[in-house]
Design an enzyme around this catalytic site. Structure first.
Site, PDB file in Angstrom:
ATOM      1  N   PHE A   1      -6.367  -9.399  11.667  1.00 30.59           N
ATOM      2  CA  PHE A   1      -5.040 -10.018  11.636  1.00 30.59           C
ATOM      3  C   PHE A   1      -4.175  -9.283  10.629  1.00 30.59           C
ATOM      4  O   PHE A   1      -4.675  -8.453   9.862  1.00 30.59           O
ATOM      5  CB  PHE A   1      -5.137 -11.511  11.290  1.00 30.59           C
ATOM      6  CG  PHE A   1      -5.803 -11.814   9.973  1.00 30.59           C
ATOM      7  CD1 PHE A   1      -7.195 -11.789   9.848  1.00 30.59           C
ATOM      8  CD2 PHE A   1      -5.057 -12.116   8.838  1.00 30.59           C
ATOM      9  CE1 PHE A   1      -7.814 -12.052   8.624  1.00 30.59           C
ATOM     10  CE2 PHE A   1      -5.657 -12.398   7.621  1.00 30.59           C
ATOM     11  CZ  PHE A   1      -7.055 -12.358   7.524  1.00 30.59           C
TER      12      PHE A   1
ATOM     13  N   ARG B   1       9.918  -2.325  -4.144  1.00 28.73           N
ATOM     14  CA  ARG B   1       9.598  -2.143  -5.571  1.00 28.73           C
ATOM     15  C   ARG B   1      10.642  -2.749  -6.510  1.00 28.73           C
ATOM     16  O   ARG B   1      11.055  -2.148  -7.485  1.00 28.73           O
ATOM     17  CB  ARG B   1       9.434  -0.652  -5.931  1.00 28.73           C
ATOM     18  CG  ARG B   1       8.456   0.084  -5.089  1.00 28.73           C
ATOM     19  CD  ARG B   1       7.027  -0.420  -5.197  1.00 28.73           C
ATOM     20  NE  ARG B   1       6.175   0.409  -4.359  1.00 28.73           N
ATOM     21  CZ  ARG B   1       5.961   0.179  -3.059  1.00 28.73           C
ATOM     22  NH1 ARG B   1       6.493  -0.878  -2.463  1.00 28.73           N
ATOM     23  NH2 ARG B   1       5.202   0.994  -2.356  1.00 28.73           N
TER      24      ARG B   1
ATOM     25  N   TYR C   1      -3.200  -5.135  -3.464  1.00 25.64           N
ATOM     26  CA  TYR C   1      -3.528  -6.550  -3.627  1.00 25.64           C
ATOM     27  C   TYR C   1      -4.435  -6.890  -4.813  1.00 25.64           C
ATOM     28  O   TYR C   1      -4.592  -8.065  -5.130  1.00 25.64           O
ATOM     29  CB  TYR C   1      -4.118  -7.090  -2.324  1.00 25.64           C
ATOM     30  CG  TYR C   1      -3.083  -7.054  -1.211  1.00 25.64           C
ATOM     31  CD1 TYR C   1      -1.980  -7.899  -1.242  1.00 25.64           C
ATOM     32  CD2 TYR C   1      -3.178  -6.143  -0.162  1.00 25.64           C
ATOM     33  CE1 TYR C   1      -1.006  -7.854  -0.257  1.00 25.64           C
ATOM     34  CE2 TYR C   1      -2.212  -6.096   0.833  1.00 25.64           C
ATOM     35  CZ  TYR C   1      -1.129  -6.947   0.778  1.00 25.64           C
ATOM     36  OH  TYR C   1      -0.153  -6.907   1.743  1.00 25.64           O
TER      37      TYR C   1
ATOM     38  N   VAL D   1       8.281  -5.821   3.271  1.00 28.81           N
ATOM     39  CA  VAL D   1       9.545  -5.819   2.516  1.00 28.81           C
ATOM     40  C   VAL D   1      10.378  -4.654   3.056  1.00 28.81           C
ATOM     41  O   VAL D   1       9.832  -3.565   3.331  1.00 28.81           O
ATOM     42  CB  VAL D   1       9.277  -5.682   0.993  1.00 28.81           C
ATOM     43  CG1 VAL D   1      10.565  -5.409   0.224  1.00 28.81           C
ATOM     44  CG2 VAL D   1       8.600  -6.934   0.460  1.00 28.81           C
TER      45      VAL D   1
ATOM     46  N   GLY E   1      10.052  -6.308  -6.893  1.00 29.23           N
ATOM     47  CA  GLY E   1       9.416  -7.606  -7.146  1.00 29.23           C
ATOM     48  C   GLY E   1       9.496  -8.610  -6.007  1.00 29.23           C
ATOM     49  O   GLY E   1       9.172  -9.790  -6.206  1.00 29.23           O
ATOM     50  N   ILE E   2       9.905  -8.172  -4.809  1.00 29.81           N
ATOM     51  CA  ILE E   2      10.050  -9.144  -3.712  1.00 29.81           C
ATOM     52  C   ILE E   2       8.680  -9.611  -3.206  1.00 29.81           C
ATOM     53  O   ILE E   2       8.471 -10.806  -2.980  1.00 29.81           O
ATOM     54  CB  ILE E   2      10.928  -8.552  -2.581  1.00 29.81           C
ATOM     55  CG1 ILE E   2      12.353  -8.372  -3.111  1.00 29.81           C
ATOM     56  CG2 ILE E   2      10.904  -9.450  -1.343  1.00 29.81           C
ATOM     57  CD1 ILE E   2      13.325  -7.742  -2.152  1.00 29.81           C
TER      58      ILE E   2
END
Ligand SMILES: CC(C)(COP(=O)(O)OP(=O)(O)OC[C@H]1O[C@@H](n2cnc3c(N)ncnc32)[C@H](O)[C@@H]1OP(=O)(O)O)[C@@H](O)C(=O)NCCC(=O)NCCS
Length: 401
Positions: free
Chosen positions: A401, A93, A126, A87, A95-96
Site C-alpha cells: 500500500f 522541505r 521515516y 508534498v 516542515g509540511i
C-alpha cells in the site's frame, strides 16, 4: 517562496478529492487509471485524508486506514496503515510532512492504535518519526533451465490453470487462511481485491495480464514478458498454506516451456533454494524493506504479540517525535507479556524505532546491540531479550500500500 506559516493542516473533504489526486500523481510521477481512482478512493476514503493547504491550494497529503495485521503468536494487532504521503514540489522541505504526521499520529493515538505501519519510497524519511524497517523481502531470478528439483522434493500435483474470473473466490479463501498464519500479513479489503482483479495496466510494466495457477491450499499469479531479451515469468503473488502447495506450484512455474527465467519476490526465509539440486540457480537480485513500523503505545503493542522465551526486563524507550516512550517493566511468561510503566532502573535502553524493528521478527535484538542501538547493563538481559523477541519464521507483507 511561501513560508510554512501560511500552510495549515486540516481534515480533507470530498471537495479536495481532485486536488489530492493531482498532488499524488505529481508527487509519485505517475497517472492513475479510472479503476485505480475508484478503488483507491474506496480503499483509502477521503474522510481519512489530511491535507496541508496554502490558501486554496492543496500542497500536502496523507491518509490512513486501520489494518488488522497478524503478529508473532498469530494474534492480530490493529495498525494505523499510512499511505499517500506527498508534498508538492513547490513546497518541499519546509516542515509540511512533519506537520501532517504530527496531526496524523495524534489522531492514531487518540483512536487507540498500538502500531503504525507504512511502505517507504525512500529509506531516509521515516526514521525521524520513530519508524524502522520491520519486514524485508528478496527479489530473486531463477535460471529455469538449471532448476532441477531434488529427489526429496515432493511432487504432489493438484495444480490447475484458471481464468481470474473463475478463481476469485478461491483466491480470497486461500489468502484469508494464509494471512491468519503469517506474521506481518494484513487482512485484504474488498477494494484491494477489486484492484487485483482489475489488474490495471500500470502494474504490468510491459508484461501480460495475470495468469492464474490454483491449488487446493495455494495459488500463484504471474505475468509473462521479455526481460533482457529472455522469455520470463514474473511471479506477482504466491500464497501457499502447506509445503506441498508450495512445492506443487513451484514445480509448475519452473517446469514451464518457452521460459528461460523466473523472477519472484520472496519472503526472506522462503525454502525455494532448498528444493533444488543447484542452489545457484536462484540468484538474489535485491533485498529490500517491504514494511516499516512505529510503536504508538509501548504496553499495548508489546502485549499484543507473543514471545518465545521468558523475560524480566526494565526497558527505557526514547521517542523524541511523539513522547510515547518512558521506562517499562516487561515480563514474559509462557509467551505472554505484561508491560507497564515503572520507576525502576532500566536494564536495557533503545529508541522506539528498535521496538518497531523487532516487532514482527525481521531483526534480532543482539544485532541492534552490536550496532549500539540497544544498550544493556549486562549480557544476560540481552540474551533473554533477544531470545524472547526472536520468531519462528520471517514475517511477510500481505499486500503493498
Ligand atoms: C517525502 C516528502 C513527503 C517530504 O515532505 P517535506 O514536506 O519536504 O518534508 P518535511 O519538510 O516535513 O521534512 C521533515 C523532515 O524529513 C526530512 N526529509 C523529508 N524528505 C526527505 C527525504 N526524501 N530524504 C531525506 N530526508 C527527508 C527533512 O529534511 C526534515 O528533517 P528534520 O525535520 O529532521 O529537519 C516529499 O518530499 C514528497 O512528497 N516526495 C515525493 C513523494 C514521496 O516520496 N512520498 C513519500 C511516500 S512514502
Amino acid at each position: 517562496m511561501t513560508s510554512a506559516k501560511s500552510v495549515r493542516v486540516r481534515a480533507a473533504t470530498e471537495a479536495d478529492r481532485a486536488a489530492i489526486v493531482l498532488l499524488r500523481e505529481t508527487g509519485f510521477g505517475m497517472r492513475y487509471g479510472p479503476v485505480e481512482l475508484e478503488e483507491q478512493g474506496r480503499l483509502f476514503p477521503v474522510e481519512r485524508s489530511l491535507v496541508a493547504v496554502d490558501g486554496d491550494q492543496v500542497v500536502g497529503h496523507t491518509v490512513d486506514i486501520t489494518m488488522n495485521v497478524t503478529v508473532p503468536g498469530l494474534q492480530t494487532v490493529r495498525a494505523c496503515g499510512v499511505e499517500g504521503v506527498a508534498v508538492a514540489p513547490t513546497h518541499r522541505r519546509r516542515g509540511i510532512l512533519r506537520a501532517l504526521f504530527t496531526t496524523q499520529h495524534a489522531r492514531a493515538a487518540a483512536e487507540g492504535l498500538p502500531l503504525a505501519i507504512l511502505t517507504a519510497s525512500e529509506a531516509t524519511i521515516y526514521g525521524r518519526f520513530g519508524y524502522e524497517t520491520t519486514i524485508h523481502d528478496t527479489v530473486v531470478r531463477i535460471d529455469r533451465r538449471r532448476a532441477e528439483f531434488r529427489a526429496t522434493t515432493p511432487d504432489p500435483g493438484g495444480v490447475t490453470i484458471s481464468t481470474m474470473e473463475a478463481a476469485k473466490s478461491h483466491l480470497r479463501q486461500v489468502y484469508a487462511r494464509w494471512q491468519q498464519r503469517t506474521p506481518g500479513a494484513q487482512e485484504r479489503p474488498d477494494a484491494k481485491w477489486a484492484l487485483l482483479f482489475a489488474d490495471p495496466d500500470r502494474n504490468r510494466d510491459g508484461a501480460t495480464s495475470l495468469y492464474v495457477l490454483l491449488h487446493a491450499d495455494g495459488y500463484a499469479l504471474y505475468r509473462r514478458r521479455y526481460l533482457d531479451g529472455r522469455p520470463t515469468v514474473v511471479l506477482w503473488e504466491m500464497r501457499a498454506i502447506t509445503t506441498e502447495a508450495h512445492a506443487a506450484l513451484w514445480r509448475v512455474l519452473l517446469g514451464m516451456d518457452l521460459v528461460d527465467t523466473v523472477e519472484a519476490t520472496l519472503a526472506e526465509d522462503d525454502p525455494l533454494p532448498y528444493l533444488l539440486t543447484d542452489p545457484r540457480a536462484v540468484t538474489l537480485t535485491r533485498r529490500g524493506d517491504a514494511l516499516w513500523a512505529r510503536v504508538m503505545d509501548v504496553p499495548a503493542a508489546l502485549t499484543a504479540r507473543s514471545y518465545r522465551h521468558d523475560l524480566d526486563a526494565v526497558v527505557a524507550v526514547h521517542d523524541p517525535f511523539r513522547d510515547a516512550g518512558g521506562t517499562f517493566a516487561l515480563r514474559v511468561r509462557d509467551g505472554i507479556a505484561a508491560c507497564a510503566p515503572t520507576s525502576r532502573t532500566p536494564d536495557l535502553t533503545c529508541d522506539i524505532n528498535v521496538l518497531g524493528g523487532l516487532y514482527f521478527g525481521a531483526h534480532r535484538a543482539r544485532d541492534y546491540a552490536r550496532a549500539h542501538r540497544i544498550s544493556v547493563t549486562g549480557p544476560m538481559v540481552l540474551d533473554d531479550f533477544d531470545a524472547a523477541f526472536a520468531t519462528e519464521r520471517a514475517p511477510e507483507l500481505g499486500w503493498f500500500f
